[in-house]
Motif scaffolding. Structure first.
Motif, PDB file in Angstrom:
ATOM      1  N   SER A  59       0.814  -1.221   0.000  1.00  0.00           N
ATOM      2  CA  SER A  59       0.000   0.000   0.000  1.00  0.00           C
ATOM      3  C   SER A  59       0.845   1.268   0.000  1.00  0.00           C
ATOM      4  O   SER A  59       0.319   2.365   0.106  1.00  0.00           O
ATOM      5  CB  SER A  59      -0.908   0.000   1.230  1.00  0.00           C
ATOM      6  OG  SER A  59      -0.109  -0.199   2.371  1.00  0.00           O
ATOM      7  N   CYS A  60       2.147   1.121  -0.113  1.00  0.00           N
ATOM      8  CA  CYS A  60       3.016   2.291   0.006  1.00  0.00           C
ATOM      9  C   CYS A  60       3.218   2.967  -1.357  1.00  0.00           C
ATOM     10  O   CYS A  60       3.651   2.329  -2.315  1.00  0.00           O
ATOM     11  CB  CYS A  60       4.353   1.864   0.589  1.00  0.00           C
ATOM     12  SG  CYS A  60       5.424   3.251   0.852  1.00  0.00           S
ATOM     13  N   MET A  61       2.877   4.227  -1.431  1.00  0.00           N
ATOM     14  CA  MET A  61       2.980   4.963  -2.712  1.00  0.00           C
ATOM     15  C   MET A  61       3.506   6.369  -2.476  1.00  0.00           C
ATOM     16  O   MET A  61       3.282   6.953  -1.424  1.00  0.00           O
ATOM     17  CB  MET A  61       1.594   5.133  -3.326  1.00  0.00           C
ATOM     18  CG  MET A  61       0.971   3.898  -3.846  1.00  0.00           C
ATOM     19  SD  MET A  61      -0.744   4.284  -4.160  1.00  0.00           S
ATOM     20  CE  MET A  61      -1.534   2.914  -3.365  1.00  0.00           C
ATOM     21  N   LEU A  62       4.142   6.904  -3.503  1.00  0.00           N
ATOM     22  CA  LEU A  62       4.470   8.341  -3.512  1.00  0.00           C
ATOM     23  C   LEU A  62       3.333   9.000  -4.266  1.00  0.00           C
ATOM     24  O   LEU A  62       3.132   8.720  -5.445  1.00  0.00           O
ATOM     25  CB  LEU A  62       5.762   8.565  -4.289  1.00  0.00           C
ATOM     26  CG  LEU A  62       7.027   8.722  -3.475  1.00  0.00           C
ATOM     27  CD1 LEU A  62       7.891   7.521  -3.728  1.00  0.00           C
ATOM     28  CD2 LEU A  62       7.758   9.970  -3.870  1.00  0.00           C
ATOM     29  N   THR A  63       2.612   9.864  -3.584  1.00  0.00           N
ATOM     30  CA  THR A  63       1.414  10.404  -4.223  1.00  0.00           C
ATOM     31  C   THR A  63       1.371  11.924  -4.243  1.00  0.00           C
ATOM     32  O   THR A  63       1.935  12.587  -3.380  1.00  0.00           O
ATOM     33  CB  THR A  63       0.151   9.943  -3.468  1.00  0.00           C
ATOM     34  OG1 THR A  63       0.405  10.087  -2.080  1.00  0.00           O
ATOM     35  CG2 THR A  63      -0.224   8.535  -3.793  1.00  0.00           C
ATOM     36  N   SER A  66      -2.204  14.409  -8.584  1.00  0.00           N
ATOM     37  CA  SER A  66      -2.286  14.025  -9.995  1.00  0.00           C
ATOM     38  C   SER A  66      -1.415  12.826 -10.349  1.00  0.00           C
ATOM     39  O   SER A  66      -1.272  12.496 -11.511  1.00  0.00           O
ATOM     40  CB  SER A  66      -1.864  15.210 -10.866  1.00  0.00           C
ATOM     41  OG  SER A  66      -0.495  15.476 -10.637  1.00  0.00           O
ATOM     42  N   PHE A  67      -0.754  12.204  -9.367  1.00  0.00           N
ATOM     43  CA  PHE A  67       0.113  11.076  -9.735  1.00  0.00           C
ATOM     44  C   PHE A  67       0.227  10.105  -8.572  1.00  0.00           C
ATOM     45  O   PHE A  67      -0.018  10.472  -7.417  1.00  0.00           O
ATOM     46  CB  PHE A  67       1.516  11.570 -10.116  1.00  0.00           C
ATOM     47  CG  PHE A  67       2.340  12.018  -8.941  1.00  0.00           C
ATOM     48  CD1 PHE A  67       3.238  11.152  -8.334  1.00  0.00           C
ATOM     49  CD2 PHE A  67       2.195  13.305  -8.411  1.00  0.00           C
ATOM     50  CE1 PHE A  67       3.993  11.557  -7.242  1.00  0.00           C
ATOM     51  CE2 PHE A  67       2.941  13.714  -7.315  1.00  0.00           C
ATOM     52  CZ  PHE A  67       3.851  12.839  -6.739  1.00  0.00           C
ATOM     53  N   HIS A  68       0.564   8.878  -8.872  1.00  0.00           N
ATOM     54  CA  HIS A  68       1.027   7.995  -7.811  1.00  0.00           C
ATOM     55  C   HIS A  68       2.078   7.036  -8.356  1.00  0.00           C
ATOM     56  O   HIS A  68       1.931   6.489  -9.439  1.00  0.00           O
ATOM     57  CB  HIS A  68      -0.116   7.266  -7.093  1.00  0.00           C
ATOM     58  CG  HIS A  68      -0.746   6.153  -7.859  1.00  0.00           C
ATOM     59  ND1 HIS A  68      -1.877   6.315  -8.609  1.00  0.00           N
ATOM     60  CD2 HIS A  68      -0.393   4.864  -7.982  1.00  0.00           C
ATOM     61  CE1 HIS A  68      -2.194   5.166  -9.172  1.00  0.00           C
ATOM     62  NE2 HIS A  68      -1.315   4.272  -8.814  1.00  0.00           N
ATOM     63  N   LEU A  69       3.159   6.932  -7.602  1.00  0.00           N
ATOM     64  CA  LEU A  69       4.235   6.006  -7.949  1.00  0.00           C
ATOM     65  C   LEU A  69       4.266   4.941  -6.868  1.00  0.00           C
ATOM     66  O   LEU A  69       4.270   5.278  -5.677  1.00  0.00           O
ATOM     67  CB  LEU A  69       5.591   6.724  -7.949  1.00  0.00           C
ATOM     68  CG  LEU A  69       5.756   7.935  -8.867  1.00  0.00           C
ATOM     69  CD1 LEU A  69       7.061   8.653  -8.567  1.00  0.00           C
ATOM     70  CD2 LEU A  69       5.745   7.461 -10.308  1.00  0.00           C
ATOM     71  N   MET A  70       4.270   3.680  -7.274  1.00  0.00           N
ATOM     72  CA  MET A  70       4.307   2.625  -6.270  1.00  0.00           C
ATOM     73  C   MET A  70       5.666   2.643  -5.554  1.00  0.00           C
ATOM     74  O   MET A  70       6.719   2.708  -6.214  1.00  0.00           O
ATOM     75  CB  MET A  70       4.122   1.249  -6.915  1.00  0.00           C
ATOM     76  CG  MET A  70       2.774   1.048  -7.606  1.00  0.00           C
ATOM     77  SD  MET A  70       1.383   1.341  -6.482  1.00  0.00           S
ATOM     78  CE  MET A  70       1.557  -0.035  -5.353  1.00  0.00           C
ATOM     79  N   THR A 296       7.271   9.502   5.442  1.00  0.00           N
ATOM     80  CA  THR A 296       6.877   9.330   4.039  1.00  0.00           C
ATOM     81  C   THR A 296       8.096   8.927   3.221  1.00  0.00           C
ATOM     82  O   THR A 296       9.238   9.238   3.587  1.00  0.00           O
ATOM     83  CB  THR A 296       6.336  10.636   3.420  1.00  0.00           C
ATOM     84  OG1 THR A 296       7.320  11.650   3.608  1.00  0.00           O
ATOM     85  CG2 THR A 296       5.025  11.072   4.013  1.00  0.00           C
TER      86      THR A 296
END
Ligand SMILES: Cc1cc2nc3c(=O)[nH]c(=O)nc-3n(C[C@H](O)[C@H](O)[C@H](O)COP(=O)(O)OP(=O)(O)OC[C@H]3O[C@@H](n4cnc5c(N)ncnc54)[C@H](O)[C@@H]3O)c2cc1C
Length: 419
Positions: A59-63, A66-70, A296
């Motif tokens: 469930s960890c993402m850089l968000t 307008s974007f999300h990176l796993m 984060t």
């Protein structure tokens, strides 16, 4: 000017403890700086859980809106860099950090002892083991507290009567009432509590409280139980098919598996750092969740880069007695005249250490050309112990030939210069 200190030979310039996003970026920065005339540090990483840390979690993402990176994809890139740069990873847990003058000695649970000049602590809230293999059966407390009820209802929705293991520290006491309400007496509950306090009063829960921590998750395919280390030193197997990690409790108070008593901490137990990620011990830096600010991935990556640059800068100054000349540091008020050299000629008491495999060294040597025999002889004893003076005594290469070849290796990020 050469350094005015003399150092006993040591193993690595930099040791990074913890291989989450903070530790990975810190290690990469010390080993690879985007500058033609940068001097790579010899760097080693320690983590029993391998590379990636919590950012491998599903469930960890850089968000942003307008974007999300796993997270797993991001640390996957760092993994590739670490492998390409041949940064060694030691799959052990650090248990002690000892200061011996300018040298730092790292002790691991596997009995290794590594001597370094700088240390970057990036251990997050707690050490991981093989959680990665059983993520479907491990729940975690995170996000807003109002979601915990739903999380716990899902957690206890298992068939029949089973054992539910709750892992946390003394702050897990805040969850006991909610756990009882969601469990409704259906499952046996064991609390595994890793507390710093001698005797933490824990509310009378509908389960047993064991002081200790998990050392391994076990099971063929699916989780069948966990091996725990109890506070008195006894190892025990607890059969269970589900584990709840109370990360919320570690956010309130991290758990170090290594003796870090000499480091200044804040009231909650997080390591104090300045804006260069320097801790209270000279040459020891910290980055990421272990510093206790905004857990984060993005911040951990940034911290790691800063800690890596800071360690790099310190070592460069020790080795060359001047500031490194790189865009990433504060610009310097120096006159730039024709023939200006970013990298001073290394002092002859420095000890070249090869950072790449013999195969890659041979490829680089072939690209360079030069006196093949002399170069091979130099490479075969380029171990971080023999000084440049001692290499010159071998007479395999003349002084200028040796310095030219070292400079070529530096541009290929293939050699470090130990003090
Ligand atoms: C379920 C979950 C979801 C998350 N979702 C998000 C998200 O969506 N977006 C986001 O930005 N952040 C998220 N986070 C937070 C993010 O994962 C962390 O902030 C980030 O991974 C911290 O990086 P780190 O390198 O500081 O520590 P970690 O990732 O915790 O890595 C620390 C590493 O140090 C190792 N270590 C610890 N002690 C020792 C020791 N003594 N010796 C050797 N190694 C040791 C550990 O095994 C671990 O691998 C989430 C976290 C969790 C748990």
């Amino acid at each position: 000017m050469p350094t005015k200190f003399s150092y006993p030979p040591y193993d690595y310039d930099v040791a990074v403890i913890g291989a989450g996003p903070a530790g990975m970026t810190a290690a990469i920065r010390t080993r690879w700086v985007k500058s033609y005339k940068a001097v790579p540090c010899s760097t080693v990483i320690f983590d029993k859980a391998g590379l990636g840390g919590l950012a491998k979690w599903r469930s960890c993402m850089l968000t942003g809106p307008s974007f999300h990176l796993m997270g797993a994809d991001v640390v996957g890139r760092f993994r590739k860099d670490i492998e390409d740069l041949e940064i060694p990873l030691i799959l052990s847990r650090v248990i002690k950090l000892e200061m011996d003058g300018a040298i730092k000695i790292i002790h691991t649970d596997a009995g290794e002892t590594i001597r370094t000049l700088a240390v970057i602590i990036a251990t997050g809230f707690r050490s991981l083991c093989n959680e990665q293999d059983y993520l479907k059966q491990i729940a975690i407390t995170y996000m807003g507290y109002e979601f915990f009820e739903e999380l716990l209802n899902n957690f206890f929705s298992m068939e029949g009567r089973q054992t539910a293991l709750i892992v946390g520290n003394e702050f897990t006491r805040n969850l006991v009432d909610l756990i009882e309400a969601c469990n409704r007496g259906r499952h046996a509950v064991i609390y595994l509590i890793d507390s710093n306090a001698a005797d933490t009063p824990f509310p009378a829960a509908a389960g047993s409280v064991l002081p200790g921590k998990i050392i391994r998750y076990e099971g063929q395919g699916a989780l069948e139980g966990v091996r725990v280390l109890l506070k008195g030193g006894e190892e025990r197997f607890i059969p269970c098919k589900k584990v709840l990690l109370d990360y919320n409790s570690y956010e309130l108070s991290p758990r170090y598996d290594f003796d870090s008593a000499a480091l200044k901490k804040d009231a909650r137990g997080f390591i104090e750092v300045d804006r260069e990620m320097q801790t209270s011990l000279p040459g020891v830096y910290a980055a990421g969740d272990v510093t206790g600010l905004y857990a984060t991935v993005g911040r951990s990556i940034g911290d790691g880069i800063v800690a890596g640059f800071s360690a790099y800068k310190r070592l460069f100054k020790l080795k060359f007695n001047c500031e490194p000349c790189l865009f990433a540091y504060a610009a310097q008020d120096v006159k730039i005249t024709p023939g200006f050299k970013d990298l001073p000629r290394p002092a002859k008491n420095l000890r070249p250490k090869l950072l790449v495999s013999a195969e890659n060294a041979a490829r680089i040597a072939a690209e360079y050309g030069g006196k093949r025999n002399g170069i091979d002889a130099f490479l075969s004893s380029c171990n971080g112990v023999k000084t440049i003076t001692e290499h010159l005594k071998d007479r395999s290469l003349e002084e200028n030939e040796l310095f030219d070849f070292i400079e070529f290796l530096l541009t290929k990020k293939a050699v470090a210069l130990h003090l």
